[in-house]
Design a protein around this motif. Structure first.
Motif, short mmCIF file in Angstrom:
data_model
loop_
_atom_site.label_atom_id
_atom_site.label_comp_id
_atom_site.label_asym_id
_atom_site.label_seq_id
_atom_site.Cartn_x
_atom_site.Cartn_y
_atom_site.Cartn_z
N UNK A 173 0.84 -1.20 0.00
CA UNK A 173 0.00 0.00 0.00
C UNK A 173 0.87 1.25 0.00
N UNK A 174 0.23 2.38 -0.28
CA UNK A 174 0.97 3.65 -0.28
C UNK A 174 1.35 4.09 -1.68
N UNK A 175 2.42 4.88 -1.76
CA UNK A 175 2.83 5.49 -3.03
C UNK A 175 3.46 4.47 -3.97
N UNK A 176 3.09 4.53 -5.25
CA UNK A 176 3.62 3.64 -6.29
C UNK A 176 3.82 4.45 -7.57
N UNK A 177 4.54 3.84 -8.52
CA UNK A 177 4.74 4.46 -9.83
C UNK A 177 3.84 3.77 -10.83
N UNK A 178 3.07 4.54 -11.59
CA UNK A 178 2.10 3.98 -12.54
C UNK A 178 2.39 4.47 -13.95
N UNK A 179 2.39 3.55 -14.91
CA UNK A 179 2.58 3.87 -16.32
C UNK A 179 1.41 3.27 -17.11
N UNK A 180 0.70 4.13 -17.84
CA UNK A 180 -0.52 3.69 -18.53
C UNK A 180 -0.24 2.58 -19.54
N UNK A 181 -1.10 1.57 -19.54
CA UNK A 181 -0.95 0.47 -20.50
C UNK A 181 -1.37 0.96 -21.89
#
Length: 271
Positions: free
Chosen positions: A85-93
């Motif tokens: 949980x918490x902060x993560x890095x997201x890159x759109x598919x």
């Protein structure tokens, strides 16, 4: 723009860190990296994405996202523990394919120049002396050998251990709840013998801590890059000391450039 993960759809079978596939509150699907990736790597991911944006390179939309603790706590199978949980890095598919050598002529000259500049900054200009970066180069070698041998889908990056103690490894085989083997490239190629002992000692401690808690997989191989084994210098003696202590803990140690024994270890017992 900050996003919130609303649903975890699964985990990618591609990529060294095997990011999670998540839907966010904007309705789009993202590849998400969290706990299975080190803090250093997450920061590097963000900086590289920002640099791509500054160079106007065509990359997928990215953002910082938050994984609500409720989603992780609701998972009774522990399948999401490597996300956390918490902060993560997201890159759109996005619907994209790997850029092949045969495609180069389709890329404008100006973009080729900017890609070379980006690659230089990431791989040479910024982190050439960083120990994490040197080991990433070694990991890239192993990843390529596994890919060429058709074993890339048998290994993934994972956190080994539990909430009390854990460590990250780049190549782990077997189910996440019962990992069977580990391949760990280890850079000991420092000019200062003390750094060899310090860095090797960190991994000796991690192996010890996992082993005494019954958390270490039964098969562990370290692929070591360092001074020549018979080098009669403080560097050579420092590496010999670390290698001897690893072997005393039943860790298989091979030279990083010894591709055959690494692949033999990777294939053994893998369906």
């Amino acid at each position: 723009m900050s996003l919130t993960v609303t649903e975890i759809l699964g985990r990618s079978q591609e990529g060294q860190s095997r990011p999670y596939i998540c839907r966010c509150d904007d309705g789009d699907v993202y590849f998400v990296k969290g706990r299975s990736t080190t803090r250093y790597q997450l920061i590097a991911e963000w900086i590289c994405a920002e640099l791509c944006t500054a160079l106007e390179l065509p990359i997928a939309h990215y953002a910082l996202a938050t994984v609500p603790v409720e989603i992780i706590e609701a998972d009774l199978t522990n399948a999401y523990q490597d996300l956390g949980s918490g902060a993560v890095f997201a890159s759109r598919r996005v619907n994209a394919k790997n850029l092949m050598h045969s495609h180069i002529k389709r890329v404008p000259q100006s973009m080729r120049r900017d890609i070379i500049l980006f690659d230089w900054w990431v791989h040479v200009g910024h982190n050439f002396a960083n120990k994490e970066y040197q080991e990433k180069l070694l990991e890239r070698d192993v990843s390529g050998w596994l890919r060429d041998a058709g074993l890339q889908n048998k290994f993934h990056a994972a956190r080994i251990g539990n909430e009390e103690y854990h460590a990250h490894f780049p190549f782990v085989a077997g189910p996440e709840e019962h990992p069977e083997k580990i391949i760990k490239p280890l850079n000991l190629n420092y000019t200062d013998a003390a750094k060899i002992i310090d860095h090797g000692g960190q991994w000796l401690y991690r192996i010890d801590s996992l082993k005494k808690r019954g958390l270490l997989p039964p098969q562990v191989l370290f692929a070591v890059k360092g001074p020549e084994s018979n080098e009669p210098t403080p560097r050579g003696r420092a590496q010999s000391e670390i290698v001897a202590e690893l072997k005393a803990k039943n860790v298989i140690v091979v030279n990083h450039d010894s591709v055959a024994p690494i692949l033999e270890f990777a294939r053994a017992g893998v369906p």
